[in-house]
Design an enzyme around this catalytic site. Structure first.
Site, PDB file in Angstrom:
ATOM      1  N   GLY A  12       0.782  -1.239   0.000  1.00 16.80           N
ATOM      2  CA  GLY A  12       0.000   0.000   0.000  1.00 16.80           C
ATOM      3  C   GLY A  12       0.810   1.284   0.000  1.00 16.80           C
ATOM      4  N   SER A  13       2.059   1.222  -0.486  1.00 17.33           N
ATOM      5  CA  SER A  13       2.851   2.465  -0.431  1.00 17.33           C
ATOM      6  C   SER A  13       2.364   3.494  -1.457  1.00 17.33           C
ATOM      7  CB  SER A  13       4.346   2.170  -0.599  1.00 17.33           C
ATOM      8  OG  SER A  13       4.639   1.791  -1.917  1.00 17.33           O
ATOM      9  N   ARG A  96      -5.009  -8.098  -9.304  1.00 13.55           N
ATOM     10  CA  ARG A  96      -6.054  -8.882  -9.957  1.00 13.55           C
ATOM     11  C   ARG A  96      -6.409  -8.196 -11.269  1.00 13.55           C
ATOM     12  NH1 ARG A  96      -9.560 -12.420  -7.721  1.00 13.55           N
ATOM     13  NH2 ARG A  96     -11.249 -11.623  -9.028  1.00 13.55           N
ATOM     14  N   ILE A  97      -6.772  -9.028 -12.225  1.00 14.03           N
ATOM     15  CA  ILE A  97      -7.281  -8.460 -13.479  1.00 14.03           C
ATOM     16  C   ILE A  97      -8.752  -8.170 -13.253  1.00 14.03           C
ATOM     17  CG2 ILE A  97      -7.824  -9.012 -15.888  1.00 14.03           C
ATOM     18  CD1 ILE A  97      -5.201 -10.705 -15.836  1.00 14.03           C
ATOM     19  N   ASN A 112      -4.479   2.933 -13.078  1.00 14.19           N
ATOM     20  CA  ASN A 112      -3.563   1.934 -12.523  1.00 14.19           C
ATOM     21  C   ASN A 112      -2.139   2.461 -12.613  1.00 14.19           C
ATOM     22  OD1 ASN A 112      -2.625  -0.697 -11.663  1.00 14.19           O
ATOM     23  ND2 ASN A 112      -2.071  -1.110 -13.797  1.00 14.19           N
ATOM     24  N   HIS A 114       1.835   1.060 -13.067  1.00 13.70           N
ATOM     25  CA  HIS A 114       2.614  -0.123 -13.463  1.00 13.70           C
ATOM     26  C   HIS A 114       4.095   0.221 -13.399  1.00 13.70           C
ATOM     27  CE1 HIS A 114       3.324  -3.957 -15.366  1.00 13.70           C
ATOM     28  NE2 HIS A 114       4.183  -3.353 -16.161  1.00 13.70           N
ATOM     29  N   ASP A 146      -8.263  -0.305 -19.408  1.00 14.00           N
ATOM     30  CA  ASP A 146      -9.256  -0.776 -20.374  1.00 14.00           C
ATOM     31  C   ASP A 146      -9.366  -2.289 -20.232  1.00 14.00           C
ATOM     32  OD1 ASP A 146      -7.083  -1.812 -21.678  1.00 14.00           O
ATOM     33  OD2 ASP A 146      -7.168  -0.457 -23.399  1.00 14.00           O
ATOM     34  N   VAL A 149      -4.594  -6.081 -20.567  1.00 16.99           N
ATOM     35  CA  VAL A 149      -3.706  -6.081 -19.393  1.00 16.99           C
ATOM     36  C   VAL A 149      -2.652  -4.992 -19.591  1.00 16.99           C
ATOM     37  CG1 VAL A 149      -2.026  -7.434 -18.070  1.00 16.99           C
ATOM     38  CG2 VAL A 149      -4.079  -8.537 -18.969  1.00 16.99           C
ATOM     39  N   ASP A 150      -2.729  -3.952 -18.753  1.00 15.59           N
ATOM     40  CA  ASP A 150      -1.764  -2.833 -18.800  1.00 15.59           C
ATOM     41  C   ASP A 150      -1.739  -2.134 -20.160  1.00 15.59           C
ATOM     42  OD1 ASP A 150      -0.998  -3.430 -16.152  1.00 15.59           O
ATOM     43  OD2 ASP A 150       0.466  -4.889 -16.823  1.00 15.59           O
TER      44      ASP A 150
HETATM   45  C1  GAR Z   1       4.004  -1.217  -7.212  1.00 22.08           C
HETATM   46  O1  GAR Z   1       5.339  -1.283  -7.630  1.00 22.08           O
HETATM   47  C2  GAR Z   1       3.071  -1.206  -8.409  1.00 22.08           C
HETATM   48  O2  GAR Z   1       3.584  -0.486  -9.500  1.00 22.08           O
HETATM   49  C3  GAR Z   1       2.994  -2.671  -8.729  1.00 22.08           C
HETATM   50  O3  GAR Z   1       2.898  -3.296  -7.463  1.00 22.08           O
HETATM   51  C4  GAR Z   1       3.576  -2.494  -6.499  1.00 22.08           C
HETATM   52  C5  GAR Z   1       2.628  -2.229  -5.364  1.00 22.08           C
HETATM   53  O4  GAR Z   1       3.286  -1.584  -4.315  1.00 22.08           O
HETATM   54  N1  GAR Z   1       1.848  -2.970  -9.542  1.00 22.08           N
HETATM   55  C6  GAR Z   1       1.888  -3.861 -10.526  1.00 22.08           C
HETATM   56  O5  GAR Z   1       2.868  -4.527 -10.802  1.00 22.08           O
HETATM   57  C7  GAR Z   1       0.606  -3.983 -11.307  1.00 22.08           C
HETATM   58  N2  GAR Z   1       0.810  -4.682 -12.528  1.00 22.08           N
HETATM   59  P1  GAR Z   1       2.473  -0.821  -3.184  1.00 22.08           P
HETATM   60  O6  GAR Z   1       1.442  -1.822  -2.653  1.00 22.08           O
HETATM   61  O7  GAR Z   1       3.499  -0.481  -2.170  1.00 22.08           O
HETATM   62  O8  GAR Z   1       1.821   0.375  -3.797  1.00 22.08           O
END
Ligand code: GAR
Length: 205
Positions: A12-13, A96-97, A112, A114, A146, A149-150
């Site tokens: 959750g950062s 999750r998708i 989102n 990425h 959309d 995926v990404d």
């Molecule tokens: C982050 O690096 C985010 O970009 C990635 O998961 C991490 C979550 O960190 N998301 C993906 O890879 C989605 N495809 P967080 O929980 O500390 O925000």
């Protein structure tokens, strides 16, 4: 004011970076609800510290379809004022998708983050993909969601140089610092109605 729903799965950062920016009055949006698919997500406690309501819809062992799962999420979002008309949904490490039904219902209202410069390295382990590819630059991307995926329209990106000595972990750490700048910035642009989508591309006005 717009209502914000944040979906998380773990640390959750990115959610925390967004909530901090809102608290500092940098983003005109009301943080209504944080939802996790994982009851042990560390981010749940962080959200509670910020005084934000949290809910868990556990995905492990859920026997219904993806659309049925998302229906539960949509119902919680709606109850908390995060609607198609007045809401924004942020996926912040939500692993999750999401179903086409969810995407359709919140058309151009789900974003989102990425950890790569899309369209390079979509999907899982983006930082590992970057290190293994030998690319000299990677970074992060905030984009609309959309049905792919990404793949949705890109809102903004931040660049990180890949060093010869980088491992997946060291690169991920530097990318994460940029994510914490990029995500609040993108939410602010959305909340200030500064993002237009034209022919599948965004224009920041
Ligand atoms: C982050 O690096 C985010 O970009 C990635 O998961 C991490 C979550 O960190 N998301 C993906 O890879 C989605 N495809 P967080 O929980 O500390 O925000």
């Amino acid at each position: 004011m717009l209502n914000l729903g944040i979906l998380i799965s773990g640390r959750g950062s990115n959610m925390e970076a967004i909530l901090k920016s809102i608290k500092r009055k940098k983003i005109p949006i009301n943080p209504s609800i944080v939802i996790s698919n994982n009851p042990n997500a560390k981010g749940l406690k962080i959200a509670q510290k910020f005084g934000i309501k949290t809910e868990v819809v556990e995905s492990k062992g859920f026997s219904g379809s993806r659309a049925e799962y998302d229906k539960k999420i949509i119902s919680i979002l709606t109850k908390n004022g995060v609607t198609q008309k007045n809401g924004l949904v942020c996926l912040a490490g939500f692993m999750r998708i999401i179903s086409p039904e969810f995407v359709r219902k919140y058309k151009n209202r789900i974003i989102n983050i990425h950890p790569a410069l899309l369209p390079s390295f979509p999907g899982l382990d983006a930082q590992k993909q970057a290190v293994e590819s030998g690319t000299k630059y990677s970074g992060c991307t905030v984009h609309f969601v959309d049905s792919g995926v990404d793949t949705g329209p890109i809102i903004l990106q931040k660049i990180v140089k890949v060093l010869d000595a980088d491992t997946e972990e060291t690169l991920a750490k530097r990318i994460l610092q940029k994510e914490h700048q990029a995500y609040p910035e993108a939410v602010r642009l959305f909340a200030e109605n500064k993002i237009k989508i034209i022919n599948g591309k965004t224009k920041i006005i």
